[in-house]
Design an enzyme around this catalytic site. Structure first.
Site, PDB file in Angstrom:
ATOM      1  N   CYS A 143       9.753  39.049  40.125  1.00  0.00           N
ATOM      2  CA  CYS A 143      10.036  37.608  40.220  1.00  0.00           C
ATOM      3  C   CYS A 143       8.804  36.802  39.821  1.00  0.00           C
ATOM      4  O   CYS A 143       7.889  36.626  40.622  1.00  0.00           O
ATOM      5  CB  CYS A 143      10.480  37.243  41.637  1.00  0.00           C
ATOM      6  SG  CYS A 143      10.907  35.491  41.820  1.00  0.00           S
ATOM      7  N   CYS A 146       8.272  33.635  41.840  1.00  0.00           N
ATOM      8  CA  CYS A 146       7.778  33.912  43.192  1.00  0.00           C
ATOM      9  C   CYS A 146       6.284  34.210  43.197  1.00  0.00           C
ATOM     10  O   CYS A 146       5.549  33.747  44.060  1.00  0.00           O
ATOM     11  CB  CYS A 146       8.510  35.116  43.796  1.00  0.00           C
ATOM     12  SG  CYS A 146      10.308  34.989  43.857  1.00  0.00           S
ATOM     13  N   ASP A 147       5.836  35.024  42.243  1.00  0.00           N
ATOM     14  CA  ASP A 147       4.499  35.618  42.336  1.00  0.00           C
ATOM     15  C   ASP A 147       3.543  35.252  41.200  1.00  0.00           C
ATOM     16  O   ASP A 147       2.375  35.619  41.253  1.00  0.00           O
ATOM     17  CB  ASP A 147       4.625  37.151  42.392  1.00  0.00           C
ATOM     18  CG  ASP A 147       5.441  37.614  43.592  1.00  0.00           C
ATOM     19  OD1 ASP A 147       5.348  36.959  44.645  1.00  0.00           O
ATOM     20  OD2 ASP A 147       6.163  38.622  43.482  1.00  0.00           O
TER      21      ASP A 147
END
Length: 319
Positions: A143, A146-147
């Site tokens: 992701c 996300c990261d």
């Protein structure tokens, strides 16, 4: 068998837990099956995909960030506070047609309800390498949104050749100094416009006819590179990097439904008029019905919708 429950929630994560919060506050006394890892679905954890995310910085209300597991624990406790009954079990089979819906757990017990909310999410597709598994959340992610921000000024590898891979690579160039796209063929599956954008980005370099055979370095406890194999010549090489992002797709967790509900071409549940499925009294929320956004905040929003939809449906039916 006892009187059917008003609502059974299948799955957890932001969608399932939010549905539970709203349903329990509406005195629907929901019964939730949170899921559990299995050989077929090792990522099917109580709490969903966020249990595999180290840091969440883009969910409103947490200005200093929060880990995925900590966030899901807060969601879970809030749902429990209002009376949701929870079991860390999978649903192996269900019968959704008719006035009474029935689900069978992985332990073999059948449960009945008037309404069902499906929030089983989707699991990222992985390469299946032991080194990849060992380094998840230590430089290996599925992701970018996300990261990605944790990899400022780093060199990264993105694996994949479709629109998702191009989107992830483009997004990661906001942070990374260089993004290498590893693709097992010499042409991309991505749409023409997505290809053009990627080709024009000076930070993106393509490694054609390559596949990742190992993520380095498990002994160091972090990603230092990837070992590649040429799919044409079989030649081995190493590409240095500090992170690897998988973008080879997601699979919605719908096998237990045995095709009872309508899906789109990618296998995601189709919803109408909010979160309603084609079967009266069955609702779907979160990543199992959303392959566009796939964010915790949008999943939570759909969880809220599904609980309200279920509550209004039950009231209209006189339950």
């Amino acid at each position: 068998m006892s009187e059917p429950r008003k609502v059974i929630i299948v799955g957890s994560g932001p969608a399932g837990y939010t549905a539970a919060i709203y349903a329990s506050r509406a005195n629907l006394e929901p019964l939730m099956f949170e899921g559990e890892p299995s050989a077929e679905a090792p990522d099917l954890l109580p709490g969903g995909q966020l249990m595999l995310t180290t840091e969440v910085e883009n969910y409103p209300g947490f200005p200093d960030g929060i880990t995925g597991p900590d966030m899901m624990e807060k969601f879970r406790k809030q749902a429990e506070r209002f009376g949701t009954e929870m079991h860390a079990l999978n649903i192996a089979e269900c019968e959704l047609e008719g006035e009474i819906k029935r689900v069978r757990t992985s332990e073999g017990d059948w449960h009945e309800a008037r309404a069902i909310i499906i929030a089983t999410g989707a699991s990222a597709k992985w390469l299946g390498l032991p080194s990849e598994t060992a380094l998840r959340n230590k430089g290996v992610s599925a992701c970018a949104t996300c990261d990605g921000a944790f990899f400022r000024d780093r060199e990264l590898v993105v694996v994949g050749g479709g629109d998702t891979a191009m989107e992830e690579a483009q997004f990661l160039t906001r942070f990374a100094s260089k993004v290498y796209v590893v693709h097992r063929r010499d042409t991309l599956r991505a749409s023409k416009i997505m290809q053009e954008r990627a080709f024009e980005n000076p930070k993106i370099e393509f490694l054609w006819n390559k596949q990742v055979t190992e993520v380095l370095d498990v002994s160091a406890g972090k990603v230092t590179g990837v070992r590649l194999e040429d799919t044409v010549t079989g030649e081995s090489s190493v590409q240095d990097c500090q992170g690897m992002f998988l973008a080879i797709g997601h699979k919605p967790n719908t096998d237990f439904l045995k095709g009872q509900l309508e899906t789109d071409d990618l296998g995601y549940l189709v919803v109408h008029s909010g979160t309603r499925t084609r079967i009266d009294g069955v609702f779907a929320s979160g990543d199992v019905a959303d392959h566009v956004y796939r964010q915790a905040v949008t999943a939570a929003g759909m969880g809220c919708q599904s609980a309200i939809d279920a509550e209004r449906w039950l009231e209209a039916k006189g339950y």
